[in-house]
Design a protein around this motif. Structure first.
Motif, PDB file in Angstrom:
ATOM      1  N   LEU A   1      16.053 -20.466  -2.725  1.00 33.46           N
ATOM      2  CA  LEU A   1      16.985 -20.440  -2.769  1.00 33.46           C
ATOM      3  C   LEU A   1      17.337 -20.468  -4.807  1.00 33.46           C
ATOM      4  CD1 LEU A   1      19.953 -18.706  -1.913  1.00 33.46           C
ATOM      5  CD2 LEU A   1      20.733 -20.849  -2.748  1.00 33.46           C
TER       6      LEU A   1
ATOM      7  N   ILE B   1      13.905 -20.878   2.400  1.00 31.72           N
ATOM      8  CA  ILE B   1      14.426 -20.150   1.878  1.00 31.72           C
ATOM      9  C   ILE B   1      14.045 -21.025   0.965  1.00 31.72           C
ATOM     10  CG2 ILE B   1      16.098 -18.654   0.477  1.00 31.72           C
ATOM     11  CD1 ILE B   1      16.094 -17.853   2.840  1.00 31.72           C
TER      12      ILE B   1
ATOM     13  N   GLU C   1      16.625 -29.930  -3.757  1.00 28.66           N
ATOM     14  CA  GLU C   1      16.942 -29.882  -4.978  1.00 28.66           C
ATOM     15  C   GLU C   1      16.182 -29.641  -6.208  1.00 28.66           C
ATOM     16  OE1 GLU C   1      21.596 -31.470  -6.620  1.00 28.66           O
ATOM     17  OE2 GLU C   1      20.757 -32.011  -5.286  1.00 28.66           O
TER      18      GLU C   1
ATOM     19  N   THR D   1      17.241 -24.163  -5.302  1.00 31.19           N
ATOM     20  CA  THR D   1      16.751 -25.450  -4.298  1.00 31.19           C
ATOM     21  C   THR D   1      16.322 -24.745  -3.316  1.00 31.19           C
ATOM     22  OG1 THR D   1      19.571 -25.238  -4.532  1.00 31.19           O
ATOM     23  CG2 THR D   1      18.829 -26.189  -2.413  1.00 31.19           C
TER      24      THR D   1
ATOM     25  N   VAL E   1      16.972 -30.116   2.949  1.00 28.83           N
ATOM     26  CA  VAL E   1      18.053 -29.524   1.232  1.00 28.83           C
ATOM     27  C   VAL E   1      16.861 -29.758   0.115  1.00 28.83           C
ATOM     28  CG1 VAL E   1      18.815 -28.810  -0.395  1.00 28.83           C
ATOM     29  CG2 VAL E   1      19.812 -29.157   2.404  1.00 28.83           C
TER      30      VAL E   1
ATOM     31  N   PHE F   1      16.223 -24.594   7.338  1.00 26.10           N
ATOM     32  CA  PHE F   1      16.298 -24.192   8.470  1.00 26.10           C
ATOM     33  C   PHE F   1      15.516 -23.953  10.088  1.00 26.10           C
ATOM     34  CE2 PHE F   1      18.265 -21.485   5.028  1.00 26.10           C
ATOM     35  CZ  PHE F   1      19.932 -22.597   5.407  1.00 26.10           C
TER      36      PHE F   1
ATOM     37  N   GLU G   1      20.374 -24.562  11.627  1.00 21.33           N
ATOM     38  CA  GLU G   1      20.067 -25.959  11.735  1.00 21.33           C
ATOM     39  C   GLU G   1      19.770 -25.544  10.327  1.00 21.33           C
ATOM     40  OE1 GLU G   1      20.523 -30.154  13.382  1.00 21.33           O
ATOM     41  OE2 GLU G   1      19.621 -28.705  14.751  1.00 21.33           O
ATOM     42  N   ASN G   2      20.461 -26.297   9.775  1.00 16.80           N
ATOM     43  CA  ASN G   2      20.359 -26.843   8.108  1.00 16.80           C
ATOM     44  C   ASN G   2      18.423 -28.133   7.898  1.00 16.80           C
ATOM     45  OD1 ASN G   2      19.276 -27.546   5.353  1.00 16.80           O
ATOM     46  ND2 ASN G   2      21.131 -26.125   4.359  1.00 16.80           N
TER      47      ASN G   2
ATOM     48  N   ARG H   1      32.170 -24.077  11.301  1.00 18.61           N
ATOM     49  CA  ARG H   1      30.722 -25.614  10.379  1.00 18.61           C
ATOM     50  C   ARG H   1      31.480 -26.170   9.248  1.00 18.61           C
ATOM     51  NH1 ARG H   1      25.905 -24.281  11.185  1.00 18.61           N
ATOM     52  NH2 ARG H   1      24.869 -23.062  13.654  1.00 18.61           N
TER      53      ARG H   1
ATOM     54  N   PRO I   1      24.642 -22.202   7.975  1.00 16.18           N
ATOM     55  CA  PRO I   1      23.841 -21.661   8.437  1.00 16.18           C
ATOM     56  C   PRO I   1      24.218 -20.552   9.515  1.00 16.18           C
ATOM     57  CG  PRO I   1      24.031 -24.383   8.757  1.00 16.18           C
ATOM     58  CD  PRO I   1      25.329 -23.698   8.210  1.00 16.18           C
TER      59      PRO I   1
ATOM     60  N   LEU J   1      15.818 -24.800   0.895  1.00 16.83           N
ATOM     61  CA  LEU J   1      16.523 -24.995   1.701  1.00 16.83           C
ATOM     62  C   LEU J   1      15.914 -24.323   2.949  1.00 16.83           C
ATOM     63  CD1 LEU J   1      19.484 -23.129   0.506  1.00 16.83           C
ATOM     64  CD2 LEU J   1      19.429 -25.259   0.891  1.00 16.83           C
TER      65      LEU J   1
ATOM     66  N   GLU K   1      24.856 -31.901   0.049  1.00  9.87           N
ATOM     67  CA  GLU K   1      24.617 -31.734   1.846  1.00  9.87           C
ATOM     68  C   GLU K   1      25.434 -32.371   2.463  1.00  9.87           C
ATOM     69  OE1 GLU K   1      19.895 -32.202   3.057  1.00  9.87           O
ATOM     70  OE2 GLU K   1      20.370 -33.265   1.423  1.00  9.87           O
TER      71      GLU K   1
END
Lengths: 203, 203
Positions: A161, A159, A190, A195, A188, A199, A184-185, B37, B163, A197, B190
């Motif tokens: 974002l 994504i 930045e 942002t 990331v 997963f 699960e992320n 989480r 997530p 992301l 993060e």
């Protein structure tokens, strides 16, 4: 075999287009802001222009997705809306499989071929994976992503974002039913204006 | 004067509770995963437990929000749902102003006072800011946040992005109308299991 991925820009309130998207306005009202933020950046509160380095970060993430994608599965609606804007050199440069109930001959434009698949999402994915080899298959847009997600066929979601609230439009995540899905992320990245992301879907 | 902020945990598909939230189930079906989480982490794909350092990062972000909050404005629905679970020592320890159409006497529980405000969101905010001094006023939950956002009274949004895809429940961002709202992403923290995203609203 590569992964099956969704890779889309989304507003903070979950929309991938503004309202009234269609042939006249592919991203809907205000939806072009999703892309403006990524490609052109956005002046910050001080009024200064975004740093080139920020735009470079965004390009690097998008280039990476381009490089790792070996085939695409998309919905017929997206194809119909974008066919004209894409022109004679669509940006994909890989085989595209278009999910549809209305058969159509294969189209070749520049380095991109569009094959129309009428026998369902599993078969479309098999065909895409056969040509993608070790590379990933990217599926879009919202409706198609939701179908692969619900069928348990999706491996990753990326994504981009974008910090805007569109208020209306086409949501990436809806009609997913009542069973929650754990992710699960895994990354990331930045950058001012967006942002990124990533997963993976846990099974 | 401090800022007016929203600070909530949200699933990747935009929900702050699962479906059927209410007195029996404050976070709705599956909604407790949003908090699991953050507070307890989540085993990763290898099956190992989350590192303590990851949980510490989350606690630090939440402690920071606690420290900077001088007063809270919340909806009557949230108060009614949570009054019993909070018990005799509600976690806020600052003055809370409850927006309602049904007047009720001030309640004092532990270090938290609940004052019921019947004359609208602006007046509730004024009273909260008067006691918060230099600290922030935090507004919640979804419906109240939406009202302050639409009235142009909100300064910042902090989302603890979890997530998971809940599929159903109460969305943080909806009923916002057709005018898009521009934000600036001012911080990304993060941590495994959650990404803490802070935005300021550009006017």
């Amino acid at each position: 075999m590569g992964k099956v991925v969704v890779d889309l820009s989304m507003s903070l309130d979950g929309f991938i287009t503004g309202p009234n998207d269609g042939i006249e306005m592919p991203l809907g009202e205000g939806g072009e802001r999703l892309h403006d933020r990524i490609f052109r950046g956005k002046p910050d509160r001080s009024g200064s222009s975004p740093r080139q380095s920020a735009i470079d970060v965004n390009r690097a993430v998008l280039d990476e997705a381009f490089e790792t994608t070996g085939a695409i599965v998309m919905g017929r609606r997206l194809f119909d809306i974008e066919e004209k804007p894409w022109g004679d050199e669509p940006p994909f440069q890989v085989p595209v499989f278009v999910l549809t109930h209305r058969p159509r001959e294969i189209i070749k434009k520049g380095k991109t071929t569009f094959t129309f698949v009428t026998d369902g999402i599993e078969r479309a994915l098999e065909r895409a994976q056969a040509v993608a080899g070790d590379k990933d298959v990217s599926v879009s847009a919202a409706n198609v992503a939701q179908q692969y997600l619900q069928a348990g066929l999706l491996d990753e979601i990326q994504i981009h974002l974008v910090p805007i609230l569109l208020g209306q439009g086409r949501r990436l995540f809806e009609h997913l039913g009542t069973e929650s899905i754990e992710l699960e992320n895994t990354r990331v990245v930045e950058a001012p204006g967006v942002t990124h992301l990533r997963f993976c879907i846990m099974r």
